[in-house]
Design a protein around this motif. Structure first.
Motif, PDB file in Angstrom:
ATOM      1  N   GLN A  66       0.848  -1.184   0.000  1.00 40.81           N
ATOM      2  CA  GLN A  66       0.000   0.000   0.000  1.00 40.81           C
ATOM      3  C   GLN A  66       0.879   1.227   0.000  1.00 40.81           C
ATOM      4  O   GLN A  66       1.841   1.335   0.750  1.00 40.81           O
ATOM      5  CB  GLN A  66      -0.913   0.021   1.222  1.00 40.81           C
ATOM      6  CG  GLN A  66      -1.955   1.117   1.150  1.00 40.81           C
ATOM      7  CD  GLN A  66      -2.991   0.989   2.257  1.00 40.81           C
ATOM      8  OE1 GLN A  66      -2.847   0.183   3.146  1.00 40.81           O
ATOM      9  NE2 GLN A  66      -4.038   1.786   2.176  1.00 40.81           N
ATOM     10  N   PHE A  75      -6.060   1.388  -7.196  1.00 40.63           N
ATOM     11  CA  PHE A  75      -6.936   1.380  -6.016  1.00 40.63           C
ATOM     12  C   PHE A  75      -7.569   0.004  -5.863  1.00 40.63           C
ATOM     13  O   PHE A  75      -8.180  -0.533  -6.789  1.00 40.63           O
ATOM     14  CB  PHE A  75      -8.034   2.438  -6.133  1.00 40.63           C
ATOM     15  CG  PHE A  75      -8.928   2.470  -4.926  1.00 40.63           C
ATOM     16  CD1 PHE A  75      -8.553   3.183  -3.792  1.00 40.63           C
ATOM     17  CD2 PHE A  75     -10.130   1.764  -4.913  1.00 40.63           C
ATOM     18  CE1 PHE A  75      -9.369   3.203  -2.663  1.00 40.63           C
ATOM     19  CE2 PHE A  75     -10.955   1.777  -3.792  1.00 40.63           C
ATOM     20  CZ  PHE A  75     -10.559   2.494  -2.655  1.00 40.63           C
ATOM     21  N   SER A  90      -9.701  -2.703  -2.915  1.00 41.04           N
ATOM     22  CA  SER A  90     -10.461  -2.787  -1.662  1.00 41.04           C
ATOM     23  C   SER A  90     -10.728  -4.258  -1.368  1.00 41.04           C
ATOM     24  O   SER A  90     -10.576  -5.116  -2.256  1.00 41.04           O
ATOM     25  CB  SER A  90     -11.772  -1.999  -1.781  1.00 41.04           C
ATOM     26  OG  SER A  90     -12.561  -2.523  -2.841  1.00 41.04           O
ATOM     27  N   ALA A 118      -7.137  -3.660   3.035  1.00 45.00           N
ATOM     28  CA  ALA A 118      -7.907  -2.445   3.337  1.00 45.00           C
ATOM     29  C   ALA A 118      -7.989  -1.602   2.073  1.00 45.00           C
ATOM     30  O   ALA A 118      -7.136  -1.706   1.184  1.00 45.00           O
ATOM     31  CB  ALA A 118      -7.229  -1.657   4.461  1.00 45.00           C
ATOM     32  N   PRO A 119      -9.007  -0.745   1.949  1.00 41.12           N
ATOM     33  CA  PRO A 119      -9.110   0.118   0.775  1.00 41.12           C
ATOM     34  C   PRO A 119      -7.898   1.047   0.685  1.00 41.12           C
ATOM     35  O   PRO A 119      -7.416   1.561   1.702  1.00 41.12           O
ATOM     36  CB  PRO A 119     -10.397   0.916   1.016  1.00 41.12           C
ATOM     37  CG  PRO A 119     -11.174   0.118   2.015  1.00 41.12           C
ATOM     38  CD  PRO A 119     -10.151  -0.547   2.881  1.00 41.12           C
TER      39      PRO A 119
END
Length: 470
Positions: free
Chosen positions: A92, A124, A126, A132-133
């Motif tokens: 991330q 992006f 999710s 996690a988003p």
């Protein structure tokens, strides 16, 4: 190494292909292959249709519709547990985050196989595709340098899921080395995503390399790519990837059918006729891990056999697309190291002077002079028979030491026949009345000039001592 079960494997193959769709439709089944049946974790030596499941359960807890039959058309089956993953690593991306280094996160000034690459963009994701988003960046490996069959453009070969990630990709997406996961930045851009394929046989992509960017037709720590060949069961193989670096293994199967979840955007994809590789645990605990996706797999002679894209989470197996399928679907060819072709006759030091040899196979020669002699022969004798196509036995004498001949003597083997007789009139070197090709004479005369120059300037550099050493 040859496959001792080749005939049995060939007999099972059509049965496996006939039943695999039905087996893949059962709950928890993720793959079908041909391999030895296991009992208590030990191989029995008997080939079977292997059904891979992501979670093996007692038969009593499996609904009848999802049970694997004990045999199909007389061929035994074997249910084995395996958890499969795409071998790409993601992280991330947070503002000002420092990415922790993994095994080989380095930047390389020269592009080559086996090094860290990834998209410049973030994606992006999710749940369930990510913990996690958020925006994620990705890393895989550059496999090998290839050339576009249509344009001749130099490109880098890797996986679809490394360069594209998912269906949000676009032609022209910029790629970096090293990847953003490994601390890369826009300064590391080396090329643009040109095309990709995600089919029943290939998870692949090619990246056009920017003009002026240095590259080499090699795989880091493995060497120059020699070419490509088909994988065979029992073949010893190697690869170099960003995470586990240089590892070794064995081709266990070329009949794997496997279903892999690419995430909610792409969905589950099934690959057929894939290569399954097991690690050589005497040299490395596992053959590959996350971050190695996109690596090419080579045989012991550095011929590419596959494009790595997935594997078992426990390291027990690695999966690869057959390289010929990847090259054909992407419309590229491997760039291999050039073969150096001599443009002049080769001069070599034989005994105590320079010898000019035109041979198509190695010659076996032995010196016949005595250690201490009085007279030196300073001329070269050119034999008057045609170019040999088999080893010659050559007696070379630099000195006059009776009863040693005072000139170069080239003995024809007992079964020697003139090449003109073997090939037919008009095709032999040295044939009277026939013009020998100009390149041959040019090289021949150039060699004689070199020998003459050496005779004029002295040949101390080429003369061995009395022990026959230079």
């Amino acid at each position: 190494m040859t496959d001792p079960h080749a005939e049995t494997r060939a007999a099972i193959r059509p049965v496996k292909e006939q039943i695999e769709e039905e087996l893949l439709a059962k709950k928890n089944v993720v793959g079908v292959d041909i391999d030895e049946k296991e009992t208590g974790g030990q191989k029995t030596g008997e080939l079977s249709i292997v059904v891979f499941v992501d979670s093996k359960q007692p038969l009593s807890k499996v609904p009848k519709a999802d049970r694997v039959p004990p045999e199909v058309q007389g061929v035994k089956t074997d249910v084995q547990e395996i958890e499969i993953e795409l071998q790409m690593l993601s992280a991330q991306r947070l503002v000002d985050e420092d990415f922790a280094p993994y095994v080989d996160p380095a930047a390389y000034p020269t592009l080559q196989g086996g090094i860290s690459i990834g998209p410049l963009r973030s994606v992006f994701l999710s749940p369930p595709d990510a913990p996690a988003p958020g925006n994620y960046v990705f890393v895989g490996s550059l496999g090998a340098m290839v050339r576009d069959r249509a344009s001749g453009q130099t490109m880098a070969l890797t996986n679809f899921h490394v360069a594209c990630v998912n269906n949000t990709w676009s032609v022209g997406d910029r790629q970096v080395q090293q990847s953003l996961v490994d601390g890369g930045s826009p300064a590391g851009q080396f090329g643009s995503l040109t095309r990709a394929t995600l089919s029943e046989r290939v998870d692949g992509a090619v990246i056009s390399v920017d003009a002026g960017r240095a590259w080499t037709a090699s795989v880091h720590t493995v060497g120059q790519v020699a070419g490509h060949t088909a994988a065979t069961v029992g073949m010893t193989v190697q690869k170099r990837g960003r995470t586990t670096e240089h590892t070794f293994g064995t081709v266990a199967s070329t009949d794997l059918t496997v279903s892999i979840n690419y995430g909610s955007d792409v969905g589950v994809r099934t690959f057929r006729h894939q290569i399954r590789i097991t690690p050589d645990t005497s040299r490395n605990a596992r053959f590959s891990d996350r971050g190695d996706s996109g690596s090419v797999i080579l045989d012991a002679n550095r011929n590419v056999i596959g494009l790595l894209f997935a594997g078992a989470t426990d390291g027990s197996a690695t999966f690869a697309n057959p390289i010929h399928s990847a090259l054909d679907e992407l419309g590229v060819d491997l760039i291999v190291s050039p073969v150096t072709v001599p443009t002049k006759p080769i001069l070599s030091c034989l005994d105590s002077r320079i010898s000019l040899c035109h041979v198509t196979k190695p010659s076996l020669c032995r010196p016949t002079r005595t250690p201490i002699c009085d007279q030196v022969i300073s001329r070269i004798v050119i034999c008057d028979f045609a170019l040999p196509t088999r080893p010659l036995s050559c007696h070379v004498s630099r000195t006059v030491c009776p009863p040693v001949p005072s000139r170069m003597v080239c003995d024809r083997p007992p079964d020697w026949r003139d090449p003109i007789d073997r090939i037919g009139a008009g095709h032999g070197y040295g044939e009277q009345g026939v013009d020998v090709e100009a390149p041959y004479w040019a090289g021949y005369l150039a060699a004689l000039e070199e020998v003459a120059a050496l005779d004029e300037n002295g040949s101390d550099e080429q003369t061995p001592d009395r022990n026959g050493e230079h």
